[in-house]
Design a protein around this motif. Sequence first.
Motif, short mmCIF file in Angstrom:
data_model
loop_
_atom_site.label_atom_id
_atom_site.label_comp_id
_atom_site.label_asym_id
_atom_site.label_seq_id
_atom_site.Cartn_x
_atom_site.Cartn_y
_atom_site.Cartn_z
N GLY A 155 11.69 2.98 10.54
CA GLY A 155 12.16 1.91 9.67
C GLY A 155 11.20 0.75 9.75
O GLY A 155 10.35 0.69 10.65
N THR A 156 11.31 -0.18 8.84
CA THR A 156 10.40 -1.33 8.86
C THR A 156 10.58 -2.19 10.11
O THR A 156 9.67 -2.90 10.53
N SER A 157 11.76 -2.11 10.73
CA SER A 157 12.01 -2.93 11.92
C SER A 157 11.67 -2.19 13.22
O SER A 157 11.87 -2.73 14.30
N GLY A 158 11.16 -0.96 13.11
CA GLY A 158 10.79 -0.22 14.32
C GLY A 158 11.12 1.26 14.16
O GLY A 158 11.23 1.77 13.05
N HIS A 159 11.27 1.94 15.29
CA HIS A 159 11.59 3.36 15.25
C HIS A 159 12.59 3.69 16.35
O HIS A 159 12.77 2.93 17.30
N VAL A 160 13.24 4.83 16.21
CA VAL A 160 14.16 5.33 17.23
C VAL A 160 13.81 6.78 17.53
O VAL A 160 13.59 7.57 16.60
N SER A 161 13.73 7.10 18.81
CA SER A 161 13.55 8.48 19.27
C SER A 161 14.90 8.97 19.77
O SER A 161 15.45 8.40 20.70
N LEU A 162 15.41 10.02 19.14
CA LEU A 162 16.70 10.56 19.60
C LEU A 162 16.58 11.15 21.00
O LEU A 162 17.53 11.14 21.77
N HIS A 218 7.68 2.21 5.29
CA HIS A 218 7.95 1.35 4.14
C HIS A 218 8.28 2.12 2.87
O HIS A 218 8.42 1.53 1.81
N HIS A 219 8.43 3.42 2.99
CA HIS A 219 8.70 4.21 1.80
C HIS A 219 10.10 3.91 1.27
O HIS A 219 11.06 3.87 2.04
N PRO A 220 10.24 3.68 -0.04
CA PRO A 220 11.53 3.26 -0.59
C PRO A 220 12.56 4.38 -0.72
O PRO A 220 13.74 4.11 -0.95
N ILE A 221 12.13 5.63 -0.59
CA ILE A 221 13.03 6.77 -0.69
C ILE A 221 13.05 7.50 0.65
O ILE A 221 12.03 7.62 1.32
N GLU A 222 14.23 7.98 1.03
CA GLU A 222 14.32 8.70 2.30
C GLU A 222 13.60 10.04 2.19
O GLU A 222 13.79 10.80 1.24
N LEU A 250 0.81 -1.22 0.00
CA LEU A 250 0.00 0.00 0.00
C LEU A 250 0.85 1.27 0.00
O LEU A 250 0.39 2.32 -0.44
N THR A 251 2.07 1.17 0.51
CA THR A 251 2.93 2.35 0.51
C THR A 251 3.89 2.38 -0.68
O THR A 251 4.70 3.29 -0.80
#
Length: 227
Positions: A214-221, A122-126, A64-65
């Motif tokens: 990211g697809t494996s999760g997220h990070v909060s700085l 899931h977006h393929p471009i940053e 879908l993304t």
Amino acid sequence: MNGSEPDNSGHRARLRQRLADGGGDALLDHELIEYLLALAIPRRDTKPLAKRLLDEFGGIAGLLTADTGELKRVEGLGETSIAALKIAQGAAIRLVQSPVKTRPILSNWQALLDYLRADMAHHPIERIRVLHLNTKNMLIRDELVAEGSIDAAPLYVREVVKRALELSSAALILVHNHPSGDPSPSKADIDLTRNVAEAGKWLGVAVHDHIIMGTSGHVSLRAKGLI
């Protein structure tokens, strides 16, 4: 059977009934996509195409993304079926976006993460986005500010701060995705965040966080003590 009906009309009727009785949870992933595509391609057995799409894009979220250009390269997908997939994506994002727009961000953090995951993970471009908040931490603007290659997108500190002043933002949340799937921050991510925070501090604009999806999760700085 009426000659105008597709041969698999009985199968679709059963899917439709299961959907009506039990909602989306009553159907498997490929059945959801199969039925969605069937609405756009009514005279075709869409099960094989649905399974192939899920396999190629790594599941419903990836499908879908997926970028429209990527979808156009898939044999069997036309403009109408691609539009159906994009409508489903748009509806899903609106659903998770609603609480983000109507409640203070900092007291509704999980809703924000759900929205960002659906829209960016899931977006393929940053892509880099800046969320602008008012003094009550309500979202006043959500802007896509940069889009880059597979692993980079430029962001200019001066432009971010200038835009914050134009909108009278009290605080910012920076967000970007890592197409690799790994949300671990790079040195450049950390340096950029600190530079924006330092520039904002002198002008009364706080940087609440920088979230990497990211697809494996997220990070909060912020949570990692990097701001």
